[in-house]
Motif scaffolding. Structure first.
Motif, PDB file in Angstrom:
ATOM      1  N   ASN A  27      -9.835  -3.476  -7.873  1.00 50.94           N
ATOM      2  CA  ASN A  27      -9.531  -4.137  -6.448  1.00 50.94           C
ATOM      3  C   ASN A  27      -8.213  -2.632  -5.623  1.00 50.94           C
ATOM      4  O   ASN A  27      -8.823  -1.790  -4.343  1.00 50.94           O
ATOM      5  CB  ASN A  27      -8.883  -4.804  -6.365  1.00 50.94           C
ATOM      6  CG  ASN A  27     -10.085  -6.053  -6.666  1.00 50.94           C
ATOM      7  OD1 ASN A  27     -11.142  -5.832  -5.996  1.00 50.94           O
ATOM      8  ND2 ASN A  27      -9.638  -7.520  -7.071  1.00 50.94           N
ATOM      9  N   ASP A  28      -7.201  -2.592  -6.603  1.00 53.65           N
ATOM     10  CA  ASP A  28      -6.866  -1.399  -6.429  1.00 53.65           C
ATOM     11  C   ASP A  28      -6.790   0.233  -6.644  1.00 53.65           C
ATOM     12  O   ASP A  28      -7.062   0.727  -4.910  1.00 53.65           O
ATOM     13  CB  ASP A  28      -5.285  -1.360  -7.427  1.00 53.65           C
ATOM     14  CG  ASP A  28      -4.656  -2.085  -7.320  1.00 53.65           C
ATOM     15  OD1 ASP A  28      -4.522  -2.800  -6.772  1.00 53.65           O
ATOM     16  OD2 ASP A  28      -3.889  -2.559  -8.233  1.00 53.65           O
ATOM     17  N   ARG A  29      -7.864   0.584  -7.077  1.00 53.76           N
ATOM     18  CA  ARG A  29      -8.376   1.748  -7.152  1.00 53.76           C
ATOM     19  C   ARG A  29      -9.585   1.913  -5.731  1.00 53.76           C
ATOM     20  O   ARG A  29      -9.435   2.821  -4.642  1.00 53.76           O
ATOM     21  CB  ARG A  29      -9.753   2.262  -7.553  1.00 53.76           C
ATOM     22  CG  ARG A  29      -8.855   2.573  -9.065  1.00 53.76           C
ATOM     23  CD  ARG A  29      -9.991   3.578 -10.319  1.00 53.76           C
ATOM     24  NE  ARG A  29      -8.929   3.368 -11.629  1.00 53.76           N
ATOM     25  CZ  ARG A  29      -8.519   2.272 -12.418  1.00 53.76           C
ATOM     26  NH1 ARG A  29      -9.252   1.393 -12.214  1.00 53.76           N
ATOM     27  NH2 ARG A  29      -8.184   2.927 -13.329  1.00 53.76           N
ATOM     28  N   ASN A  30      -9.983   0.851  -5.607  1.00 54.59           N
ATOM     29  CA  ASN A  30     -11.167   0.966  -3.948  1.00 54.59           C
ATOM     30  C   ASN A  30     -10.168   0.936  -2.520  1.00 54.59           C
ATOM     31  O   ASN A  30     -10.976   1.402  -1.485  1.00 54.59           O
ATOM     32  CB  ASN A  30     -11.880  -0.546  -4.292  1.00 54.59           C
ATOM     33  CG  ASN A  30     -12.586  -0.568  -4.821  1.00 54.59           C
ATOM     34  OD1 ASN A  30     -13.488   0.703  -5.787  1.00 54.59           O
ATOM     35  ND2 ASN A  30     -14.028  -1.403  -5.418  1.00 54.59           N
ATOM     36  N   LEU A  31      -9.061   0.163  -2.544  1.00 54.77           N
ATOM     37  CA  LEU A  31      -7.887   0.196  -1.510  1.00 54.77           C
ATOM     38  C   LEU A  31      -7.496   1.492  -1.394  1.00 54.77           C
ATOM     39  O   LEU A  31      -7.145   1.881  -0.345  1.00 54.77           O
ATOM     40  CB  LEU A  31      -6.867  -0.806  -1.578  1.00 54.77           C
ATOM     41  CG  LEU A  31      -6.002  -0.894  -1.012  1.00 54.77           C
ATOM     42  CD1 LEU A  31      -6.401  -1.690   0.727  1.00 54.77           C
ATOM     43  CD2 LEU A  31      -4.534  -1.789  -1.239  1.00 54.77           C
ATOM     44  N   ILE A  32      -6.764   2.173  -2.274  1.00 51.15           N
ATOM     45  CA  ILE A  32      -6.818   3.582  -2.622  1.00 51.15           C
ATOM     46  C   ILE A  32      -7.948   4.489  -1.457  1.00 51.15           C
ATOM     47  O   ILE A  32      -7.253   5.247  -0.909  1.00 51.15           O
ATOM     48  CB  ILE A  32      -6.026   3.878  -3.704  1.00 51.15           C
ATOM     49  CG1 ILE A  32      -4.762   3.102  -4.046  1.00 51.15           C
ATOM     50  CG2 ILE A  32      -5.219   4.808  -3.659  1.00 51.15           C
ATOM     51  CD1 ILE A  32      -4.619   2.954  -5.562  1.00 51.15           C
ATOM     52  N   ILE A  33      -8.751   4.675  -2.886  1.00 56.44           N
ATOM     53  CA  ILE A  33      -9.609   5.763  -1.852  1.00 56.44           C
ATOM     54  C   ILE A  33     -10.043   5.114  -0.427  1.00 56.44           C
ATOM     55  O   ILE A  33      -9.974   6.179   0.593  1.00 56.44           O
ATOM     56  CB  ILE A  33     -10.625   5.511  -3.176  1.00 56.44           C
ATOM     57  CG1 ILE A  33     -11.415   6.598  -2.840  1.00 56.44           C
ATOM     58  CG2 ILE A  33     -11.757   4.250  -2.635  1.00 56.44           C
ATOM     59  CD1 ILE A  33     -11.231   8.247  -2.923  1.00 56.44           C
ATOM     60  N   ASP A  34     -10.346   4.046  -0.433  1.00 58.41           N
ATOM     61  CA  ASP A  34     -10.650   3.228   1.646  1.00 58.41           C
ATOM     62  C   ASP A  34      -9.484   4.610   2.254  1.00 58.41           C
ATOM     63  O   ASP A  34      -9.820   4.680   3.375  1.00 58.41           O
ATOM     64  CB  ASP A  34     -10.488   2.035   1.645  1.00 58.41           C
ATOM     65  CG  ASP A  34     -11.974   1.549   1.191  1.00 58.41           C
ATOM     66  OD1 ASP A  34     -13.259   2.568   0.885  1.00 58.41           O
ATOM     67  OD2 ASP A  34     -12.412   0.167   0.609  1.00 58.41           O
ATOM     68  N   ARG A  35      -7.971   3.879   1.471  1.00 62.05           N
ATOM     69  CA  ARG A  35      -6.908   4.280   2.734  1.00 62.05           C
ATOM     70  C   ARG A  35      -6.605   5.557   2.584  1.00 62.05           C
ATOM     71  O   ARG A  35      -6.717   6.621   3.818  1.00 62.05           O
ATOM     72  CB  ARG A  35      -5.216   3.914   2.202  1.00 62.05           C
ATOM     73  CG  ARG A  35      -5.234   2.094   2.397  1.00 62.05           C
ATOM     74  CD  ARG A  35      -5.376   2.013   3.994  1.00 62.05           C
ATOM     75  NE  ARG A  35      -6.036   0.453   3.762  1.00 62.05           N
ATOM     76  CZ  ARG A  35      -6.736  -0.662   3.975  1.00 62.05           C
ATOM     77  NH1 ARG A  35      -7.831  -0.122   3.372  1.00 62.05           N
ATOM     78  NH2 ARG A  35      -6.340  -1.819   3.834  1.00 62.05           N
ATOM     79  N   MET A  36      -7.648   6.559   1.254  1.00 59.54           N
ATOM     80  CA  MET A  36      -7.046   8.454   1.935  1.00 59.54           C
ATOM     81  C   MET A  36      -8.317   8.163   2.214  1.00 59.54           C
ATOM     82  O   MET A  36      -8.115   9.574   2.873  1.00 59.54           O
ATOM     83  CB  MET A  36      -7.346   9.011   0.067  1.00 59.54           C
ATOM     84  CG  MET A  36      -6.656   7.819  -1.069  1.00 59.54           C
ATOM     85  SD  MET A  36      -6.573   9.276  -2.061  1.00 59.54           S
ATOM     86  CE  MET A  36      -5.155   9.260  -2.817  1.00 59.54           C
TER      87      MET A  36
ATOM     88  N   GLU B  23       1.097  -1.129  -0.074  1.00 56.18           N
ATOM     89  CA  GLU B  23       0.115   0.110   0.530  1.00 56.18           C
ATOM     90  C   GLU B  23       0.968   1.640  -0.127  1.00 56.18           C
ATOM     91  O   GLU B  23       0.920   1.917  -0.450  1.00 56.18           O
ATOM     92  CB  GLU B  23      -0.966   0.063   1.338  1.00 56.18           C
ATOM     93  CG  GLU B  23      -2.351  -1.236   1.420  1.00 56.18           C
ATOM     94  CD  GLU B  23      -2.572  -1.459   2.515  1.00 56.18           C
ATOM     95  OE1 GLU B  23      -2.130  -0.481   3.463  1.00 56.18           O
ATOM     96  OE2 GLU B  23      -3.455  -1.487   2.928  1.00 56.18           O
ATOM     97  N   SER B  24       1.919   1.693   0.468  1.00 62.87           N
ATOM     98  CA  SER B  24       2.445   2.197   0.240  1.00 62.87           C
ATOM     99  C   SER B  24       3.353   2.931  -0.720  1.00 62.87           C
ATOM    100  O   SER B  24       3.699   3.766  -0.885  1.00 62.87           O
ATOM    101  CB  SER B  24       4.125   1.892   1.794  1.00 62.87           C
ATOM    102  OG  SER B  24       3.326   2.097   2.978  1.00 62.87           O
ATOM    103  N   ALA B  25       3.339   1.377  -1.223  1.00 57.32           N
ATOM    104  CA  ALA B  25       4.505   1.698  -2.760  1.00 57.32           C
ATOM    105  C   ALA B  25       3.273   1.942  -3.631  1.00 57.32           C
ATOM    106  O   ALA B  25       3.967   2.974  -4.480  1.00 57.32           O
ATOM    107  CB  ALA B  25       4.639   0.193  -3.272  1.00 57.32           C
ATOM    108  N   PHE B  26       1.570   2.089  -3.157  1.00 55.25           N
ATOM    109  CA  PHE B  26       1.047   2.534  -3.755  1.00 55.25           C
ATOM    110  C   PHE B  26       0.740   3.998  -4.292  1.00 55.25           C
ATOM    111  O   PHE B  26       0.836   5.831  -4.671  1.00 55.25           O
ATOM    112  CB  PHE B  26      -0.368   1.850  -3.590  1.00 55.25           C
ATOM    113  CG  PHE B  26      -0.966   1.306  -4.348  1.00 55.25           C
ATOM    114  CD1 PHE B  26      -0.855   0.927  -6.189  1.00 55.25           C
ATOM    115  CD2 PHE B  26      -1.744  -0.073  -4.577  1.00 55.25           C
ATOM    116  CE1 PHE B  26      -1.245  -0.146  -7.446  1.00 55.25           C
ATOM    117  CE2 PHE B  26      -1.730  -1.305  -5.224  1.00 55.25           C
ATOM    118  CZ  PHE B  26      -1.130  -0.913  -6.384  1.00 55.25           C
ATOM    119  N   LEU B  27       1.115   4.371  -2.846  1.00 49.33           N
ATOM    120  CA  LEU B  27       1.076   5.270  -2.187  1.00 49.33           C
ATOM    121  C   LEU B  27       2.073   7.069  -3.308  1.00 49.33           C
ATOM    122  O   LEU B  27       2.026   7.685  -3.736  1.00 49.33           O
ATOM    123  CB  LEU B  27       1.429   6.478  -0.850  1.00 49.33           C
ATOM    124  CG  LEU B  27       1.093   7.666  -0.454  1.00 49.33           C
ATOM    125  CD1 LEU B  27      -0.534   8.155  -0.981  1.00 49.33           C
ATOM    126  CD2 LEU B  27       1.428   7.378   1.259  1.00 49.33           C
TER     127      LEU B  27
END
Length: 240
Positions: free
Chosen positions: A207-216, A184-188
């Motif tokens: 799935n990646d987009r949903n994960l990213i927006i959830d963390r944001m 997740e940190s690499a995504f950020l």
């Protein structure tokens, strides 16, 4: 005091049989609530149809510092937003932005840089024909710069994690639960370079987009008081 200002409509809420309350982010005063008639009278210079979410308007207002709900004198459309009102993808993004901004933007003083960012985002949403899947990610991350909560994204190293409470990358696992793991940190780190002009180049799965927006949104919840869940997010999860 009568003033002229630009405004971006955030949302509308019921008030009584004759009026609704329209919440507008203005260039001159920040977020303001205005009394908006439900119908246009014979002599009225206010057309309530102009006040749909994200509309960019030129306003003449009566502004009194101690008044909770201000009064509109005149309003006209600055930019024609045809696609935002008709394209299904853009309508869905408009619902999300309207709800998100209504929760994030509180009663504030004027902030012209923030207004310019919001106006640019609306214009990009209207003009972009393809590649909007990453628009909401780009917007939500970019907005942190103007709210004073932009994370420190300069010290990324492979294998590190992102401490969401302190807003920085760290080589040590934090003692609390609010951090991003290695992937997740690499995504950020990847998204730290995203903007409206290059967002179409970032290839991400649903799935990646949903994960990213959830963390944001978790990051926003940690750094903004009383930040409530976004109901319209479910539509974007299915769309993108």
């Amino acid at each position: 005091m009568h003033c002229k200002t630009e405004g971006i409509v955030l949302s509308n809420a019921g008030y009584n049989d004759k009026y609704v309350i329209t919440h507008v982010f203005t260039r001159s005063f920040g977020r303001i609530s205005y009394l908006l008639p439900k119908t246009r009278g014979r002599r009225s210079r206010i057309n309530p149809a102009l006040f749909s979410p994200l509309s960019i308007l030129n306003l003449e207002v009566e502004h009194l510092p101690l008044r909770e709900i201000q009064r509109l004198k005149e309003a006209d459309r600055q930019t024609l937003l045809y696609d935002i009102g008709s394209d299904l993808t853009k309508v869905s993004l408009t619902f999300f932005l309207s709800e998100f901004l209504s929760k994030v933007l509180r009663e504030t003083d004027n902030n012209e840089l923030l207004f310019d960012y919001l106006k640019q985002a609306v214009e990009v949403l209207e003009e972009t024909k393809t590649g909007l899947a990453n628009f909401h990610l780009t917007f939500v991350l970019g907005l942190t710069r103007f709210l004073g909560i932009y994370p420190n994204l300069e010290n990324y190293t492979q294998g590190c994690c992102f401490d969401m409470l302190n807003g920085e990358f760290t080589s040590r696992t934090p003692a609390h639960a609010y951090y991003l793991r290695e992937r997740e940190s690499a995504f950020l780190n990847q998204l730290s370079r995203i903007n409206f002009s290059n967002m179409h180049l970032f290839v991400l799965s649903r799935n990646d987009r949903n994960l990213i927006i959830d963390r944001m949104l978790t990051y926003y919840r940690l750094h903004l008081y009383d930040f409530q869940p976004i109901k319209s997010l479910d539509v974007l999860r299915e769309l993108f």
